[in-house]
Every structure is written in structure tokens, then in C-alpha cells.
Design an enzyme around this catalytic site. Structure first.
Site, PDB file in Angstrom:
ATOM      1  N   ASP A  38       1.881   6.944  -1.959  1.00  0.00           N
ATOM      2  CA  ASP A  38       1.769   5.521  -1.623  1.00  0.00           C
ATOM      3  C   ASP A  38       1.062   4.756  -2.736  1.00  0.00           C
ATOM      4  O   ASP A  38       0.110   4.000  -2.488  1.00  0.00           O
ATOM      5  CB  ASP A  38       1.006   5.329  -0.300  1.00  0.00           C
ATOM      6  N   GLU A 215       8.757   0.483   6.186  1.00  0.00           N
ATOM      7  CA  GLU A 215       7.335   0.496   5.848  1.00  0.00           C
ATOM      8  C   GLU A 215       7.167   0.316   4.344  1.00  0.00           C
ATOM      9  O   GLU A 215       8.142   0.273   3.587  1.00  0.00           O
ATOM     10  CB  GLU A 215       6.689   1.816   6.296  1.00  0.00           C
TER      11      GLU A 215
END
Length: 341
Positions: A38, A215
Site C-alpha cells: 500500500d 479500495e
């Protein structure tokens, strides 16, 4: 919920050589940073700031460098450690650093620790008490105040035409998905200036592999258009990137302003042995060229839950634009020196 760290599986195919560094664009060699998922890179005042999820999911970290390549071995500071129990004690995910309102802020998601409810994920904000984020003290100022209390993660902030926005992923009651994308203008780091709107729901076949997920949003404004990339499906080799597009002069809070790409814009490359690319951010290199920052694995087969396989590595590559002005990310480049776009 700590993950084991099988480092042998995560190493680069060969150690980087001086020749590799000499031929790499901007000196970048992929993977750029091992075991950092991420990834978020933020450029301010000549410094690149880097934060990401760590395999143990138990802390928020920060690096800083004058170059993107320098992030690979830059000193890493722990800004915040999760408590031993209770709220924010487990699954610390996807931190993002932003500077606005005269303050450094970090959005991150967290659940509760082992034996509690680690997937009671909510979004929180860390704020620095000084101007230098590498030296300041950081503290949690609160939980993001969304209209309903549910699984919430992957908040990203951006300014567009004088308005500061937040885009995030959340589960909404009555919709049979794991997470959708939402957008709202910010009043404070924790509160909204208007009711949020739902931008995207995972419905396409490539968005619902394993899980029904939208997401990891990231904002890009180029060529008269606004692009929001996002990631979809389970966090294994099926993980991939989609994209929403709007005219830069459109009302971003009107869902009708946005169109969704019908196919993934970035996905696994079997040829280059890069699997499950996604959860990206954008920055520019020292020459002002656009860079895609993302994570991926070097292998396809995973034992157990992919969330607890630690070998999602941070990667970087240049990208170009099509005639219609939309970004062309190409395919994930193979391990080694980053090539020209």
C-alpha cells in the site's frame, strides 16, 4: 496479528549491481522497497516522503529522501505504535501522509487486536506537532466521522480547484460488497463539509474476484481530466487497478460526472513475473515525469490468507498518456533497472 517474514521468497532476483544502477532510469531498481505494501509517496519542498503498510500491521512508518531511488535505503522512522489492545491495536493498514491546513496529517486504518475484532476496521488520523514530519511528535487526533459506522479504510486526500476532498473505501449496509468508493469535501481532517457521495461499486467481473472490492484510491489531474485509480478483487494475483474519469471542470460530487473503465488499467504480468499489482500512488520524478508507485509480489502461489503473506513489495515505473489524454500504465515492469516509459 503479526505475519511471519519468509525473506528468502521476497528477495530481488539478483542483487543490484553498479551496472544496474547506471542503466536504471532515475537510479530506480525494482522492487524499490521490500515488504512494504500500500505504498504512498508524497512530494513536498524537494523531499519525497514514503509510508506504507508493514507486514506486522502494528505501526506507522515514514521515510524521506531527495530522490525516489533514495527511498529504498532511507532511514525509516516509526511515528506511531499500535496499542497492545482495544481500538487501533490490530491491522494497521495503508497510511497516507498529506500536508494541508498548515499541518501534517496521516490517514490510516486499524482494527482491534488478537482475540478482539481485528477486522473492525475504521479510519483514523495522526497529526504532527511540528513542521518537520521526521522529527515531530505524532498523535492520534480522532476517528474519521463517516455517516455510518462500518468497515472503513484507504482514505486519500487531494485538493482540486480550491476544495480539499477525501476519497475512501467503505462497506455500506444494504449493498452486497466488501467496500465501495466514496467522496466528500473536507471541513477538518476528521469531518466533511457536505454529505458524501458514492462514486463506485464493484460490479464488473474483474472487480469481484475473491472479494467484491473497490479500495486504495489515488487522484491524478492531467490533460483536462481528473482520474481516480483504485484497486479491486482479492489481494492475490487477481488484484488489479481500475480507473474513474471526469472532466476537470465537472462537479466531482456528482456521480454522473464519472465514468468507469470497463477493463483493468493495470494487472498481473505473467511474462514479467509481477503479480497482483495495485494500491498505487502517483508522484513525479526529478525531471517532472509521472511515476506510478504500487505494490506487487514476485510470485503467484500463496499459502494461506494473502493478507498475511508479507511479500508485497513497493515498485515504481514511468507511464505515458494516450491520444485522448488518459494515462497508459502499460504492464508491470520486470524486476531490475526501471526502464524508460
Amino acid at each position: 496479528m503479526a505475519a511471519s517474514l519468509p525473506l528468502a521468497a521476497c528477495s530481488k532476483s539478483e542483487p543490484a549491481s553498479d551496472a544496474d544502477a547506471a542503466t536504471a532510469e532515475d537510479g530506480i531498481i525494482n522492487p524499490l522497497i521490500l515488504q512494504r505494501a500500500d505504498p504512498w509517496v508524497y512530494l513536498k519542498d524537494g523531499y519525497y516522503y514514503f509510508t506504507a503498510s508493514v507486514p506486522e500491521y502494528n505501526r506507522v512508518i515514514l521515510r524521506r529522501s531527495k530522490t525516489v531511488a533514495g527511498l529504498s535505503d532511507a532511514e525509516e522512522r516509526v511515528l506511531w505504535n499500535a496499542p497492545k489492545s482495544g481500538r487501533m491495536s490490530g491491522n494497521v493498514w495503508a497510511p497516507e501522509i498529506h500536508h494541508f491546513g498548515g499541518k501534517w496529517n496521516i490517514y490510516f486504518a486499524a482494527g482491534e487486536g488478537d482475540g478482539e475484532d481485528p477486522f473492525r476496521i475504521r479510519t483514523y488520523v495522526l497529526q504532527a506537532d511540528g513542521d518537520d514530519p521526521m522529527k515531530a511528535d505524532w498523535s492520534v487526533i480522532g476517528q474519521l466521522q463517516t455517516p455510518w459506522d462500518s468497515f472503513t479504510l484507504d482514505a486519500t486526500s487531494f485538493e482540486h480547484k480550491g476544495t480539499r476532498y477525501l476519497c475512501w473505501a467503505q462497506k455500506e449496509d444494504g449493498i452486497d460488497t466488501n467496500s465501495n468508493l466514496y467522496l466528500a469535501p473536507l471541513d477538518t481532517p476528521l469531518t466533511f463539509a457536505a454529505e458524501p457521495v458514492r462514486l463506485s461499486v464493484p460490479t464488473l467481473p474483474w472487480e469481484i474476484q475473491g472479494y467484491k472490492v473497490n479500495e486504495g484510491a489515488a487522484y491524478l489531474n492531467r490533460n483536462g481530466k481528473v482520474f481516480i485509480t483504485y484497486s479491486a478483487s482479492a489481494t492475490d494475483a487477481r488484484y488489479c487497478m481500475g480507473m474513474l474519469t471526469a472532466d476537470e471542470n465537472a462537479d466531482l460530487m456528482d456521480p454522473e460526472s464519472w465514468t468507469k473503465s470497463p477493463e483493468p488499467v493495470f494487472q498481473t504480468s505473467e511474462k514479467n513475473k509481477v503479480y497482483g499489482p495495485g494500491h498505487n500512488s502517483f508522484t513525479v520524478d526529478q525531471q517532472g515525469r509521472d511515476l506510478l508507485i504500487y505494490h506487487a509480489r514476485n510470485y503467484k502461489e500463496i499459502e494461506g490468507d494473502p493478507l498475511f503473506d508479507p511479500n508485497r513489495h513497493t515498485r515504481a515505473q514511468l507511464f505515458t498518456y494516450r491520444e485522448d489524454g488518459s494515462p497508459d500504465f502499460g504492464v508491470p515492469v520486470k524486476n531490475g533497472p526501471m526502464p524508460k516509459a
